[in-house]
Design a protein around this motif. Structure first.
Motif, PDB file in Angstrom:
ATOM      1  N   GLY A  75      20.375  36.853  -4.563  1.00 41.75           N
ATOM      2  CA  GLY A  75      19.680  37.420  -3.414  1.00 41.75           C
ATOM      3  C   GLY A  75      18.347  36.306  -3.466  1.00 41.75           C
ATOM      4  O   GLY A  75      17.883  35.663  -2.389  1.00 41.75           O
ATOM      5  N   ASN A  91      18.099  43.786   4.112  1.00 43.54           N
ATOM      6  CA  ASN A  91      18.669  44.558   2.764  1.00 43.54           C
ATOM      7  C   ASN A  91      18.215  45.928   2.895  1.00 43.54           C
ATOM      8  O   ASN A  91      19.077  46.701   2.517  1.00 43.54           O
ATOM      9  N   LEU A 128      23.133  45.523  -3.455  1.00 35.72           N
ATOM     10  CA  LEU A 128      22.013  45.300  -2.555  1.00 35.72           C
ATOM     11  C   LEU A 128      20.735  45.561  -3.432  1.00 35.72           C
ATOM     12  O   LEU A 128      19.493  44.922  -2.734  1.00 35.72           O
ATOM     13  N   GLY A 132      18.001  42.696  -3.315  1.00 37.89           N
ATOM     14  CA  GLY A 132      16.499  43.039  -2.853  1.00 37.89           C
ATOM     15  C   GLY A 132      15.643  42.611  -3.914  1.00 37.89           C
ATOM     16  O   GLY A 132      14.423  42.134  -3.694  1.00 37.89           O
TER      17      GLY A 132
END
Length: 234
Positions: A75, A91, A128, A132
């Motif tokens: 990320g 996201n 995810l 994030g």
């Protein structure tokens, strides 16, 4: 290590950050990312056991935290290339989508369900939440650097240097504070599962709450950091 003595900040120097609205906004966003990672890690096995009691979940439980932790660095790397806010927006959209997909995998009245679909959806949520985590972490120093650059735009070299120093102090304080707030996800997410199952017999209400929360964070991110004319674009 030789620079630690010059980079220390007293509590008095850090306290003004409590008056910054961006501290509280980023704490909310960090709760949605880091908090989700911690909360999913804490609640995944419990939820799996209640919905799919025939599955030996201990064979799978460690995968989520493992890949989520790896995804954090990914990320950060993606954010360096595309911008933290843009990646954070996408996201949150995808996190809401995969939360919604969980409804298709859960058993109804103890019947049916698709464990492998459930597992894959949750693994995606772990990835995810890790991504994030990296993107929101990357946003914080950019936000405060932008704010202090604007505040010191009409000052001389010394004023700009002092502003840059204050931006670094505030960024570090926000990272620490938002991290503490984000850790509460380790309580809220398992508690939401448990309360939903106790009251309704299923985790559906908890999932609806997560979807609403991610959509709220999406709107907050767009309004404060992405739209044209945002106070601290990043």
């Amino acid at each position: 290590m030789n620079e630690l003595a010059t980079s220390k900040a007293s509590l008095k120097e850090q306290l003004p950050v409590l008056k910054r609205g961006h501290l509280w906004i980023m704490s909310l966003l960090y709760l949605a990312t880091f908090g989700s990672f911690i909360g999913f890690s804490a609640g995944f096995a419990m939820l799996s056991k209640t919905q799919f009691p025939e599955v030996q979940i201990l064979h799978y439980a460690f995968f989520g935290p493992f890949i989520g932790a790896l995804a954090r660095s990914m990320g950060g790397a993606i954010s360096d290339r595309l911008g933290g806010t843009r990646v954070t927006l996408v996201n949150f959209v995808v996190m809401a989508v995969f939360c919604a997909l969980l409804f298709l995998t859960l058993p109804t009245n103890g019947q049916g369900g698709n464990f492998y679909g459930f597992l894959l959806s949750f693994m995606a949520l772990f990835v995810l939440s890790g991504i994030g985590n990296g993107t929101t972490f990357r946003m914080i120093p950019v936000i405060f650097r932008t704010l202090h650059e604007r505040l010191s735009a009409n000052e001389g070299a010394e004023g700009k240097k002092a502003a840059a120093h204050q931006a670094s102090i505030e960024s570090a304080a926000v990272v620490g504070f938002s991290g503490a707030i984000g850790a509460y996800g380790g309580f809220f997410i398992p508690k939401s599962y448990g309360s939903s199952i106790t009251l309704t017999g299923s985790p559906d209400m908890a999932l609806y709450g997560f979807i609403a929360f991610y959509i709220t964070c999406l709107a907050v991110t767009w309004w404060w950091y992405y739209r044209r004319g945002a106070e601290a674009p990043c």
